[in-house]
Scaffold this active site. Structure first.
Site, PDB file in Angstrom:
ATOM      1  N   GLN A 160      -5.493  10.904   4.862  1.00 47.87           N
ATOM      2  CA  GLN A 160      -4.101  10.981   5.317  1.00 47.87           C
ATOM      3  C   GLN A 160      -3.926  12.181   6.232  1.00 47.87           C
ATOM      4  OE1 GLN A 160      -0.625  10.021   2.661  1.00 47.87           O
ATOM      5  NE2 GLN A 160      -0.335  12.216   2.720  1.00 47.87           N
ATOM      6  N   HIS A 169      -3.449   7.043   8.229  1.00 51.61           N
ATOM      7  CA  HIS A 169      -2.071   7.066   7.711  1.00 51.61           C
ATOM      8  C   HIS A 169      -1.087   7.351   8.849  1.00 51.61           C
ATOM      9  CE1 HIS A 169       1.594   8.430   5.663  1.00 51.61           C
ATOM     10  NE2 HIS A 169       1.166   7.819   4.571  1.00 51.61           N
ATOM     11  N   ASP A 221       0.696   3.954   8.085  1.00 50.35           N
ATOM     12  CA  ASP A 221       1.969   3.824   7.377  1.00 50.35           C
ATOM     13  C   ASP A 221       3.096   3.992   8.387  1.00 50.35           C
ATOM     14  OD1 ASP A 221       4.101   3.818   5.648  1.00 50.35           O
ATOM     15  OD2 ASP A 221       3.249   5.273   4.254  1.00 50.35           O
ATOM     16  N   GLU A 279       1.011  -0.327   6.593  1.00 54.91           N
ATOM     17  CA  GLU A 279       1.719  -0.071   5.341  1.00 54.91           C
ATOM     18  C   GLU A 279       3.216   0.034   5.597  1.00 54.91           C
ATOM     19  OE1 GLU A 279       1.888   3.383   1.841  1.00 54.91           O
ATOM     20  OE2 GLU A 279       0.124   3.219   3.143  1.00 54.91           O
ATOM     21  N   ASP A 306       4.335  -0.805  -0.029  1.00 56.85           N
ATOM     22  CA  ASP A 306       4.606   0.584  -0.398  1.00 56.85           C
ATOM     23  C   ASP A 306       6.044   0.692  -0.890  1.00 56.85           C
ATOM     24  OD1 ASP A 306       4.781   3.292  -0.720  1.00 56.85           O
ATOM     25  OD2 ASP A 306       4.645   3.792   1.390  1.00 56.85           O
ATOM     26  N   GLN A 325      -0.159  -0.607  -2.849  1.00 54.54           N
ATOM     27  CA  GLN A 325      -0.460   0.760  -3.234  1.00 54.54           C
ATOM     28  C   GLN A 325      -0.062   0.970  -4.692  1.00 54.54           C
ATOM     29  OE1 GLN A 325       0.415   5.498  -2.478  1.00 54.54           O
ATOM     30  NE2 GLN A 325       1.380   4.047  -1.094  1.00 54.54           N
ATOM     31  N   LYS A 359       0.842   3.652  -6.951  1.00 56.13           N
ATOM     32  CA  LYS A 359       1.285   5.043  -6.832  1.00 56.13           C
ATOM     33  C   LYS A 359       1.130   5.726  -8.184  1.00 56.13           C
ATOM     34  CE  LYS A 359       4.660   3.762  -3.327  1.00 56.13           C
ATOM     35  NZ  LYS A 359       6.107   3.678  -3.014  1.00 56.13           N
TER      36      LYS A 359
END
Length: 427
Positions: free
Chosen positions: A172, A194, A236, A273, A307, A329, A331
């Site tokens: 990321q 990311h 993302d 994402e 997400d 994802q 989390k």
């Protein structure tokens, strides 16, 4: 081996807590912080230091093992538990939690973790961060008591066969999407970057800025990456594709943009994402299904990742059951006990949906290592490099934990095989 003590020490996590509601309502950045007043309960500032509770479990032989309580960067948002404040919750760990667990057999990881999931204090379940951190310590305690790896403890609890190679790590970049990504290329990170595409400025009014960035990813990856480097691009967009194009998501304009992303990324795969954020789980699932069907009908090979509105174990089930994403994802802090993350990964088995064992930049090195074991035990599709937003440290922590665990398991297996051969020869 018996658990003889549980202690809680407030500490810092790897990033910050941000008041997402205040930011979405227009709070302006002032250097690294934000101007204005917070609007989410518990926040004193819009951005404030991330906190953890360091949980130490003592065993009967004097061994001490550790887990770290952590909550996501946008704590208290989107139906999550309240802002996690270490000083407030530490007495809960040393009080009701310790009362329940001290005296129990440390080798009974799953039973202990499930007990923690069901424990209530004044009628409420424990904060997800407490369940997350204490369960990590319980996992470490079981591994220590059994003289084995945390990977093997999780695998035994979930009935899995651990991976024999490191799970692909997802790097990321944060907002430093060029410099940090070049670091990833040099290290040959398998999934990246990311990129934090969370504004119209970063994606472009018609998506053109993101397309240019993807083209740069392809070119620079081959200039800097190791020989034969074949990255998977994962970006993302924080719902920004939905912002600039709007619904319906299966119409030509939207599908054509995804086709352009696929072309820009070629010959490497790309996954997006959070393509949209429509405000609640049911509508988000419908929108994601609509987009997936539109892409499939057009033969566009861009994967989409759930997400937004996919936080809890039940959320993961709902997205998977609906076929709403190519990846979900998981989390980790939002699911509570760390075994719940492993169960969420397993829920994806036999479906069209792959599991991305994620989490947050706002964790710690201890929680990141614990998650590396979950990734190995469940053979997840990918695992997040964490904590922090600087990339290098998180990648080192997660990748090295997997490598050292695999090496240990191979050594132990070789020893077992050698002992078996000697017994057979004696016979």
């Amino acid at each position: 081996m018996e658990i003889t003590g549980i202690h809680a020490t407030p500490g810092y996590s790897g990033f910050f807590f941000d008041d997402q509601r205040a930011i979405k309502q227009g709070a302006q950045q002032d250097g690294f912080t934000y101007e204005g007043e917070p609007v989410t309960d518990g926040f004193d500032e819009i951005r404030q230091a991330g906190e953890t509770i360091i949980v130490d479990i003592e065993l009967a032989d004097g061994t001490v093992v550790r887990g770290d309580c952590a909550a996501v960067q946008y704590s208290g948002a989107g139906g999550r538990d309240p802002l996690f404040q270490a000083e407030e919750y530490a007495p809960v760990v040393e009080g009701p939690v310790a009362d329940e667990l001290v005296g129990r057999d440390a080798t009974e990881f799953l039973a202990n973790a499930e007990l923690l999931e069901e424990l209530q204090v004044e009628g409420d379940r424990l904060h997800t961060a407490i369940r997350y951190g204490v369960s990590q310590a319980l996992l470490a305690a079981a591994a220590e008591a059994e003289n084995t790896t945390q990977t093997d403890v999780i695998a035994d609890a979930l009935g899995t066969e651990p991976a024999t190679e490191p799970v692909p790590v997802f790097g990321q970049s944060g907002d430093d999407r060029y410099n940090n990504t070049e670091k990833m290329f040099v290290k040959g990170v398998p999934v990246l970057p990311h990129a934090l595409i969370n504004s119209v400025e970063k994606i472009g009014e018609n998506g053109e800025v993101l397309l240019e960035y993807v083209e740069w990813l392809v070119e620079r990856s081959q200039e800097l990456g190791p020989d034969g480097y074949e990255p998977r691009f994962h970006i993302d967009v924080y719902g920004m594709i939905g912002e600039i194009f709007g619904a319906p998501y299966d119409r030509d304009e939207v599908v054509d943009y995804f086709a352009a992303l696929e072309e820009a990324a070629a010959p490497f795969p790309i996954q997006i994402e959070g393509p949209m954020d429509v405000g609640n789980r049911a509508d988000q699932i419908d929108a994601m299904v609509e987009l997936r069907e539109g892409l499939k009908d057009a033969g566009v090979g861009v994967d989409i990742v759930a997400d937004e509105w996919c936080n809890t174990f039940e959320d993961v089930q709902a997205f998977v059951d609906a076929g709403a994403a190519d990846l979900v994802q998981v989390k980790t802090p939002d699911l509570g006990g760390i075994h719940r993350s492993g169960q969420a990964v397993r829920y994806c088995e036999g479906t069209e949906t792959r599991a991305y064992l994620g989490g947050t930049c706002n964790e710690t090195e201890t929680s990141a290592r614990a998650c590396a074991h979950v990734a190995l035990a469940t053979n997840a599709a990918q695992v997040l490099a964490k904590p922090g937003m600087g990339f290098d440290e998180g990648y080192m922590i997660v990748e090295n934990e997997m490598r050292r665990t695999i090496a240990r398991r191979k050594r132990e297996q070789q020893t077992t095989d050698s002992d078996t051969d000697e017994i057979t020869a004696d016979d």
